[in-house]
Design a protein around this motif. Sequence first.
Motif, PDB file in Angstrom:
ATOM      1  N   GLU A   8       0.845  -1.186   0.000  1.00  0.00           N
ATOM      2  CA  GLU A   8       0.000   0.000   0.000  1.00  0.00           C
ATOM      3  C   GLU A   8       0.889   1.248   0.000  1.00  0.00           C
ATOM      4  OE1 GLU A   8      -3.788   1.816   2.477  1.00  0.00           O
ATOM      5  OE2 GLU A   8      -2.845  -0.034   3.140  1.00  0.00           O
ATOM      6  N   PRO A   9       0.554   2.255  -0.791  1.00  0.00           N
ATOM      7  CA  PRO A   9       1.398   3.456  -0.844  1.00  0.00           C
ATOM      8  C   PRO A   9       1.371   4.222   0.480  1.00  0.00           C
ATOM      9  CG  PRO A   9      -0.592   3.775  -2.131  1.00  0.00           C
ATOM     10  CD  PRO A   9      -0.593   2.349  -1.691  1.00  0.00           C
ATOM     11  N   SER A  10       2.444   4.901   0.759  1.00  0.00           N
ATOM     12  CA  SER A  10       2.564   5.672   1.990  1.00  0.00           C
ATOM     13  C   SER A  10       1.676   6.909   1.952  1.00  0.00           C
ATOM     14  CB  SER A  10       4.012   6.110   2.190  1.00  0.00           C
ATOM     15  OG  SER A  10       4.099   7.010   3.273  1.00  0.00           O
ATOM     16  N   PRO A  11       0.985   7.198   3.036  1.00  0.00           N
ATOM     17  CA  PRO A  11       0.178   8.418   3.101  1.00  0.00           C
ATOM     18  C   PRO A  11       1.036   9.690   3.015  1.00  0.00           C
ATOM     19  CG  PRO A  11      -0.372   6.944   4.919  1.00  0.00           C
ATOM     20  CD  PRO A  11       0.803   6.363   4.206  1.00  0.00           C
ATOM     21  N   ARG A  12       2.329   9.570   3.240  1.00  0.00           N
ATOM     22  CA  ARG A  12       3.235  10.727   3.161  1.00  0.00           C
ATOM     23  C   ARG A  12       3.322  11.298   1.757  1.00  0.00           C
ATOM     24  NH1 ARG A  12       8.651   8.600   5.433  1.00  0.00           N
ATOM     25  NH2 ARG A  12       7.943   6.860   4.191  1.00  0.00           N
ATOM     26  N   HIS A  53      -3.481   1.089  -6.253  1.00  0.00           N
ATOM     27  CA  HIS A  53      -4.770   1.614  -6.691  1.00  0.00           C
ATOM     28  C   HIS A  53      -5.187   1.053  -8.039  1.00  0.00           C
ATOM     29  CE1 HIS A  53      -4.031   4.706  -3.512  1.00  0.00           C
ATOM     30  NE2 HIS A  53      -5.225   4.230  -3.230  1.00  0.00           N
ATOM     31  N   ARG A  54      -4.238   0.715  -8.880  1.00  0.00           N
ATOM     32  CA  ARG A  54      -4.567   0.101 -10.165  1.00  0.00           C
ATOM     33  C   ARG A  54      -5.314  -1.212  -9.972  1.00  0.00           C
ATOM     34  NH1 ARG A  54      -3.443   0.668 -15.406  1.00  0.00           N
ATOM     35  NH2 ARG A  54      -3.282  -1.202 -16.685  1.00  0.00           N
ATOM     36  N   GLN A  55      -4.881  -2.023  -9.007  1.00  0.00           N
ATOM     37  CA  GLN A  55      -5.583  -3.291  -8.798  1.00  0.00           C
ATOM     38  C   GLN A  55      -6.936  -3.088  -8.114  1.00  0.00           C
ATOM     39  OE1 GLN A  55      -3.130  -6.015  -6.652  1.00  0.00           O
ATOM     40  NE2 GLN A  55      -3.148  -4.835  -4.767  1.00  0.00           N
ATOM     41  N   LEU A  56      -7.152  -1.938  -7.482  1.00  0.00           N
ATOM     42  CA  LEU A  56      -8.481  -1.621  -6.942  1.00  0.00           C
ATOM     43  C   LEU A  56      -9.433  -1.174  -8.045  1.00  0.00           C
ATOM     44  CD1 LEU A  56      -7.689   0.486  -3.741  1.00  0.00           C
ATOM     45  CD2 LEU A  56      -8.488  -1.875  -3.842  1.00  0.00           C
ATOM     46  N   VAL A  57      -8.907  -0.411  -9.002  1.00  0.00           N
ATOM     47  CA  VAL A  57      -9.724   0.179 -10.050  1.00  0.00           C
ATOM     48  C   VAL A  57     -10.081  -0.827 -11.139  1.00  0.00           C
ATOM     49  CG1 VAL A  57      -9.749   1.930 -11.870  1.00  0.00           C
ATOM     50  CG2 VAL A  57      -8.848   2.494  -9.627  1.00  0.00           C
ATOM     51  N   TYR A  58      -9.109  -1.609 -11.577  1.00  0.00           N
ATOM     52  CA  TYR A  58      -9.350  -2.583 -12.637  1.00  0.00           C
ATOM     53  C   TYR A  58      -9.827  -3.908 -12.052  1.00  0.00           C
ATOM     54  CZ  TYR A  58      -7.309   0.304 -16.256  1.00  0.00           C
ATOM     55  OH  TYR A  58      -7.070   1.298 -17.143  1.00  0.00           O
ATOM     56  N   THR A  59     -10.769  -4.526 -12.740  1.00  0.00           N
ATOM     57  CA  THR A  59     -11.275  -5.833 -12.338  1.00  0.00           C
ATOM     58  C   THR A  59     -11.134  -6.808 -13.493  1.00  0.00           C
ATOM     59  OG1 THR A  59     -13.510  -5.244 -13.029  1.00  0.00           O
ATOM     60  CG2 THR A  59     -12.962  -4.872 -10.717  1.00  0.00           C
ATOM     61  N   LYS A  60     -11.048  -8.075 -13.153  1.00  0.00           N
ATOM     62  CA  LYS A  60     -10.972  -9.114 -14.178  1.00  0.00           C
ATOM     63  C   LYS A  60     -12.382  -9.433 -14.659  1.00  0.00           C
ATOM     64  CE  LYS A  60      -6.902 -11.173 -12.160  1.00  0.00           C
ATOM     65  NZ  LYS A  60      -6.331 -12.333 -11.501  1.00  0.00           N
ATOM     66  N   PRO A  61     -12.534  -9.669 -15.967  1.00  0.00           N
ATOM     67  CA  PRO A  61     -13.859 -10.049 -16.466  1.00  0.00           C
ATOM     68  C   PRO A  61     -14.334 -11.338 -15.815  1.00  0.00           C
ATOM     69  CG  PRO A  61     -12.380  -9.524 -18.278  1.00  0.00           C
ATOM     70  CD  PRO A  61     -11.556  -9.562 -17.031  1.00  0.00           C
ATOM     71  N   SER A  62     -15.618 -11.379 -15.496  1.00  0.00           N
ATOM     72  CA  SER A  62     -16.171 -12.585 -14.888  1.00  0.00           C
ATOM     73  C   SER A  62     -16.695 -13.511 -15.976  1.00  0.00           C
ATOM     74  CB  SER A  62     -17.299 -12.226 -13.932  1.00  0.00           C
ATOM     75  OG  SER A  62     -18.406 -11.743 -14.658  1.00  0.00           O
ATOM     76  N   SER A  63     -16.975 -14.721 -15.603  1.00  0.00           N
ATOM     77  CA  SER A  63     -17.517 -15.686 -16.554  1.00  0.00           C
ATOM     78  C   SER A  63     -19.045 -15.657 -16.543  1.00  0.00           C
ATOM     79  CB  SER A  63     -17.007 -17.091 -16.217  1.00  0.00           C
ATOM     80  OG  SER A  63     -17.390 -17.422 -14.897  1.00  0.00           O
ATOM     81  N   SER A  64     -19.639 -14.618 -15.935  1.00  0.00           N
ATOM     82  CA  SER A  64     -21.092 -14.530 -15.824  1.00  0.00           C
ATOM     83  C   SER A  64     -21.757 -13.926 -17.056  1.00  0.00           C
ATOM     84  CB  SER A  64     -21.469 -13.701 -14.597  1.00  0.00           C
ATOM     85  OG  SER A  64     -21.053 -12.366 -14.781  1.00  0.00           O
ATOM     86  N   GLY A  65     -20.970 -13.677 -18.095  1.00  0.00           N
ATOM     87  CA  GLY A  65     -21.540 -13.133 -19.315  1.00  0.00           C
ATOM     88  C   GLY A  65     -21.429 -11.635 -19.420  1.00  0.00           C
ATOM     89  N   ALA A  66     -20.842 -10.984 -18.419  1.00  0.00           N
ATOM     90  CA  ALA A  66     -20.648  -9.538 -18.509  1.00  0.00           C
ATOM     91  C   ALA A  66     -19.608  -9.255 -19.576  1.00  0.00           C
ATOM     92  CB  ALA A  66     -20.196  -8.989 -17.161  1.00  0.00           C
TER      93      ALA A  66
END
Length: 78
Positions: A8-12, A53-66
Amino acid sequence: MLETEVPEPSPRNRTTLLKLRARQCRYVTSDSGSEAIFCGGQTKEGSSWCPWHRQLVYTKPSSSGAKPGRGFIVPKLA
């Protein structure tokens, strides 16, 4: 912690929009009403966000048809 071991990035490093420099994370960590505060952590070439933050913002496509769209999940229209 998230899926991968990304620190996690430093708050500083947090900063305002006018003080952001090249290769600093543009993820808004707080918005106190008068001024947004940005993460400011180091980014990789070509990214607006630090790895955390990149891994928070981007998500992997699901197999639910989205339908995937540019790294974000785009819901199917009815």
